[in-house]
Design a protein around this motif. Structure first.
Motif, PDB file in Angstrom:
ATOM      1  N   ASP A  73     -37.759  24.047  98.246  1.00 56.24           N
ATOM      2  CA  ASP A  73     -36.835  24.214  99.374  1.00 56.24           C
ATOM      3  C   ASP A  73     -37.415  23.764 100.708  1.00 56.24           C
ATOM      4  O   ASP A  73     -36.737  23.790 101.733  1.00 56.24           O
ATOM      5  CB  ASP A  73     -36.340  25.660  99.463  1.00 56.24           C
ATOM      6  CG  ASP A  73     -37.426  26.651  99.874  1.00 56.24           C
ATOM      7  OD1 ASP A  73     -38.569  26.242 100.169  1.00 56.24           O
ATOM      8  OD2 ASP A  73     -37.119  27.863  99.911  1.00 56.24           O
ATOM      9  N   ALA A 116     -26.822  26.684  93.468  1.00 56.04           N
ATOM     10  CA  ALA A 116     -28.039  27.282  92.908  1.00 56.04           C
ATOM     11  C   ALA A 116     -27.792  28.766  92.679  1.00 56.04           C
ATOM     12  O   ALA A 116     -27.471  29.503  93.623  1.00 56.04           O
ATOM     13  CB  ALA A 116     -29.214  27.070  93.847  1.00 56.04           C
ATOM     14  N   TYR A 172     -37.192  30.484  95.077  1.00 59.75           N
ATOM     15  CA  TYR A 172     -36.671  31.431  96.052  1.00 59.75           C
ATOM     16  C   TYR A 172     -37.889  32.064  96.707  1.00 59.75           C
ATOM     17  O   TYR A 172     -38.684  32.728  96.043  1.00 59.75           O
ATOM     18  CB  TYR A 172     -35.796  32.487  95.387  1.00 59.75           C
ATOM     19  CG  TYR A 172     -35.382  33.592  96.347  1.00 59.75           C
ATOM     20  CD1 TYR A 172     -34.517  33.315  97.395  1.00 59.75           C
ATOM     21  CD2 TYR A 172     -35.891  34.879  96.201  1.00 59.75           C
ATOM     22  CE1 TYR A 172     -34.145  34.313  98.288  1.00 59.75           C
ATOM     23  CE2 TYR A 172     -35.513  35.881  97.083  1.00 59.75           C
ATOM     24  CZ  TYR A 172     -34.655  35.588  98.130  1.00 59.75           C
ATOM     25  OH  TYR A 172     -34.304  36.573  99.025  1.00 59.75           O
ATOM     26  N   MET A 182     -35.173  25.852  91.337  1.00 59.62           N
ATOM     27  CA  MET A 182     -35.472  25.821  92.763  1.00 59.62           C
ATOM     28  C   MET A 182     -36.177  27.127  93.098  1.00 59.62           C
ATOM     29  O   MET A 182     -35.830  28.181  92.561  1.00 59.62           O
ATOM     30  CB  MET A 182     -34.168  25.677  93.558  1.00 59.62           C
ATOM     31  CG  MET A 182     -34.297  25.763  95.059  1.00 59.62           C
ATOM     32  SD  MET A 182     -32.644  25.662  95.817  1.00 59.62           S
ATOM     33  CE  MET A 182     -33.052  25.927  97.542  1.00 59.62           C
ATOM     34  N   THR A 214     -24.118  20.877  95.256  1.00 57.62           N
ATOM     35  CA  THR A 214     -24.895  21.488  94.180  1.00 57.62           C
ATOM     36  C   THR A 214     -24.999  22.994  94.429  1.00 57.62           C
ATOM     37  O   THR A 214     -25.258  23.425  95.557  1.00 57.62           O
ATOM     38  CB  THR A 214     -26.301  20.873  94.110  1.00 57.62           C
ATOM     39  OG1 THR A 214     -26.189  19.464  93.873  1.00 57.62           O
ATOM     40  CG2 THR A 214     -27.116  21.500  92.988  1.00 57.62           C
ATOM     41  N   VAL A 242     -27.446  21.677  98.776  1.00 58.94           N
ATOM     42  CA  VAL A 242     -27.626  22.731  97.783  1.00 58.94           C
ATOM     43  C   VAL A 242     -27.338  24.068  98.436  1.00 58.94           C
ATOM     44  O   VAL A 242     -27.961  24.433  99.438  1.00 58.94           O
ATOM     45  CB  VAL A 242     -29.055  22.721  97.210  1.00 58.94           C
ATOM     46  CG1 VAL A 242     -29.209  23.803  96.140  1.00 58.94           C
ATOM     47  CG2 VAL A 242     -29.399  21.350  96.637  1.00 58.94           C
ATOM     48  N   LEU A 285     -28.309  24.527  89.742  1.00 60.63           N
ATOM     49  CA  LEU A 285     -29.725  24.846  89.585  1.00 60.63           C
ATOM     50  C   LEU A 285     -29.841  26.349  89.362  1.00 60.63           C
ATOM     51  O   LEU A 285     -28.886  27.102  89.579  1.00 60.63           O
ATOM     52  CB  LEU A 285     -30.516  24.475  90.837  1.00 60.63           C
ATOM     53  CG  LEU A 285     -30.491  23.017  91.304  1.00 60.63           C
ATOM     54  CD1 LEU A 285     -31.209  22.889  92.652  1.00 60.63           C
ATOM     55  CD2 LEU A 285     -31.132  22.098  90.269  1.00 60.63           C
ATOM     56  N   TYR A 311     -27.912  23.890  83.578  1.00 71.38           N
ATOM     57  CA  TYR A 311     -28.497  23.514  84.868  1.00 71.38           C
ATOM     58  C   TYR A 311     -29.425  22.309  84.715  1.00 71.38           C
ATOM     59  O   TYR A 311     -29.977  22.043  83.641  1.00 71.38           O
ATOM     60  CB  TYR A 311     -29.249  24.690  85.497  1.00 71.38           C
ATOM     61  CG  TYR A 311     -30.216  25.405  84.573  1.00 71.38           C
ATOM     62  CD1 TYR A 311     -31.527  24.974  84.416  1.00 71.38           C
ATOM     63  CD2 TYR A 311     -29.808  26.534  83.852  1.00 71.38           C
ATOM     64  CE1 TYR A 311     -32.407  25.633  83.575  1.00 71.38           C
ATOM     65  CE2 TYR A 311     -30.677  27.200  83.014  1.00 71.38           C
ATOM     66  CZ  TYR A 311     -31.982  26.752  82.878  1.00 71.38           C
ATOM     67  OH  TYR A 311     -32.844  27.409  82.033  1.00 71.38           O
ATOM     68  N   GLY A 356     -27.481  28.019  97.788  1.00 74.98           N
ATOM     69  CA  GLY A 356     -28.134  28.970  96.891  1.00 74.98           C
ATOM     70  C   GLY A 356     -27.665  30.393  97.089  1.00 74.98           C
ATOM     71  O   GLY A 356     -26.794  30.694  97.907  1.00 74.98           O
ATOM     72  N   GLN A 378     -32.318  29.523  90.686  1.00 75.31           N
ATOM     73  CA  GLN A 378     -33.341  29.914  91.654  1.00 75.31           C
ATOM     74  C   GLN A 378     -34.247  30.967  91.024  1.00 75.31           C
ATOM     75  O   GLN A 378     -33.783  32.006  90.540  1.00 75.31           O
ATOM     76  CB  GLN A 378     -32.702  30.501  92.912  1.00 75.31           C
ATOM     77  CG  GLN A 378     -32.187  29.455  93.882  1.00 75.31           C
ATOM     78  CD  GLN A 378     -31.621  30.107  95.131  1.00 75.31           C
ATOM     79  OE1 GLN A 378     -30.609  30.803  95.066  1.00 75.31           O
ATOM     80  NE2 GLN A 378     -32.264  29.871  96.268  1.00 75.31           N
TER      81      GLN A 378
END
Length: 395
Positions: free
Chosen positions: A302, A201, A273, A271, A199, A176, A224, A267, A178, A226
């Protein structure tokens, strides 16, 4: 003793004088006439049945099947065959003819538009031609924009927007990346350079998110969103009106969550942050994760907070949930990131699967691109993160 080929097997009879059977011409003519009449009647019935039958190929039912199914049960037999063969791409119909035979006919199932008939396919993933367009049945209008919901038929956004994978039992890894949406040039480079298996984010505070979502989904990425959450030791986080905070009422945190969810569509889940403090507070976190679960989304932790309670809460509320096993770019150097990716592979070989997370730095994007291209030659399958989360629906 003579032999008689017409005698019953294993039996004998005394030989005697044979008499020659003489048939009169009248008798022969009568037999031939009767045979002709019977043949003509049979031919007429067959012709009439052929006219009644659809103009398509007919396949005779095997003898044992025809004997087992009475003539009066032909319609029920056809219906039971359709139920027993849900993967068939044809209509199947059995017809009882006038002479007592059962004929089975097959014809293509009707469909709108062009293309092959797809019957009984899994509901994982989206037609690539529509990947940039959200499913309107999985959205609801709100003051914060369109929010994801579970469809009336039970279809979850997590399933609709998941990246399909092979289903093989080999080693699987999800990566992933991000922080997308914060830098326009960085976001474009990451989407263009990263393989579709990775993936992506997007930060809820990013720009042009819907446009980037469409590009990413058309390229085959799972995505995803965030959501910023309160970390430990960062008092300035309280000044950010988008951050979910431990000191806020549940209604206000839910409003902030919905505002983040309304920034983008397409999405599979969210996730965190940062968020060390909020993730460690189950009273604040529980209503947020419950809302995520009810919307048919997954939650990816995460893995940076050892005090996170997200895994325990996820099991209690039946939320699809995953933990990242490793942060790949804590040291921002390509060789170091490649080494972490090798560590992730060794972990996946032991566990069967593993999840790695990184940010969209140039060094990270380049290292991940190179490593993913080589991993396939070692039998590693890179999958969307939704394939590796623990999903209560699978049990």
């Amino acid at each position: 003793m003579g032999t008689d080929l017409h005698a019953p097997l294993g039996q004998e009879r005394p030989a005697g004088k044979r008499r020659r059977l003489r048939l009169s011409p009248l008798f022969v003519f009568s037999v031939v006439s009767v045979a002709a009449i019977v043949g003509l009647s049979a031919y007429s019935m067959m012709g009439e049945a052929a006219l009644k039958a659809p103009e398509m190929a007919a396949v005779d039912v095997p003898a044992e099947t025809a004997e087992a199914a009475p003539a009066t049960a032909a319609p029920e037999a056809a219906e039971s065959l359709r139920r027993a063969n849900p993967q068939s791409g044809a209509n199947v119909e059995r017809t009882l003819t006038d002479d007592g035979n059962v004929v089975t006919t097959y014809s293509p199932r009707s469909r709108a538009g062009e293309g092959p008939v797809i019957v009984g396919t899994p509901r994982i993933g989206q037609d690539p031609r529509l990947a940039g367009t959200p499913n309107e049945d999985l959205l609801e209008e709100s003051p914060y924009g369109q929010l994801p919901v579970v469809g009336e038929d039970g279809l979850r956004p997590m399933d609709q927007y998941a990246r399909p994978w092979s289903g093989a039992r080999g080693t699987r890894i999800a990566i992933v990346v991000g922080g997308l949406g914060l830098s326009q040039t960085g976001t474009q480079k990451a989407i263009e350079d990263l393989p579709a298996e990775v993936t992506l984010a997007f930060a809820a505070s990013g720009n042009s998110l819907q446009r980037w979502m469409q590009v990413s989904r058309r390229d085959g990425h799972e995505i995803l969103i965030q959501v910023p959450m309160e970390p430990f030791g960062a008092p300035d986080a309280n000044a950010d009106p988008a951050t979910l905070l431990t000191g806020l009422p549940a209604e206000e945190n839910l409003g902030r969550l919905h505002e983040a969810l309304g920034k983008i569509t397409g999405y599979t889940g969210i996730m965190n942050y940062l968020g060390g403090r909020l993730l460690s507070d189950p009273d604040t976190l529980e209503p947020l994760l419950r809302d995520v679960a009810q919307r048919g989304l997954l939650f990816l932790d995460d893995g940076t907070s050892a005090q996170s309670t997200s895994g325990t809460l996820a099991k209690a509320i039946e939320l699809p949930h995953g933990f990242a096993d490793m942060t790949l770019d804590a040291q921002l150097e390509k060789s170091a990131i490649l080494k972490k990716l090798d560590d992730l592979e060794r972990l996946a070989l032991r566990k069967g699967s593993a999840i790695g997370v990184a940010s969209a730095f140039d060094e990270s994007v380049e290292a991940i691109r190179q490593w993913v291209e080589e991993a396939g030659n070692r039998g590693i399958e890179i999958v969307g993160v939704s394939a590796l989360v623990e999903d209560p629906a699978d049990y």
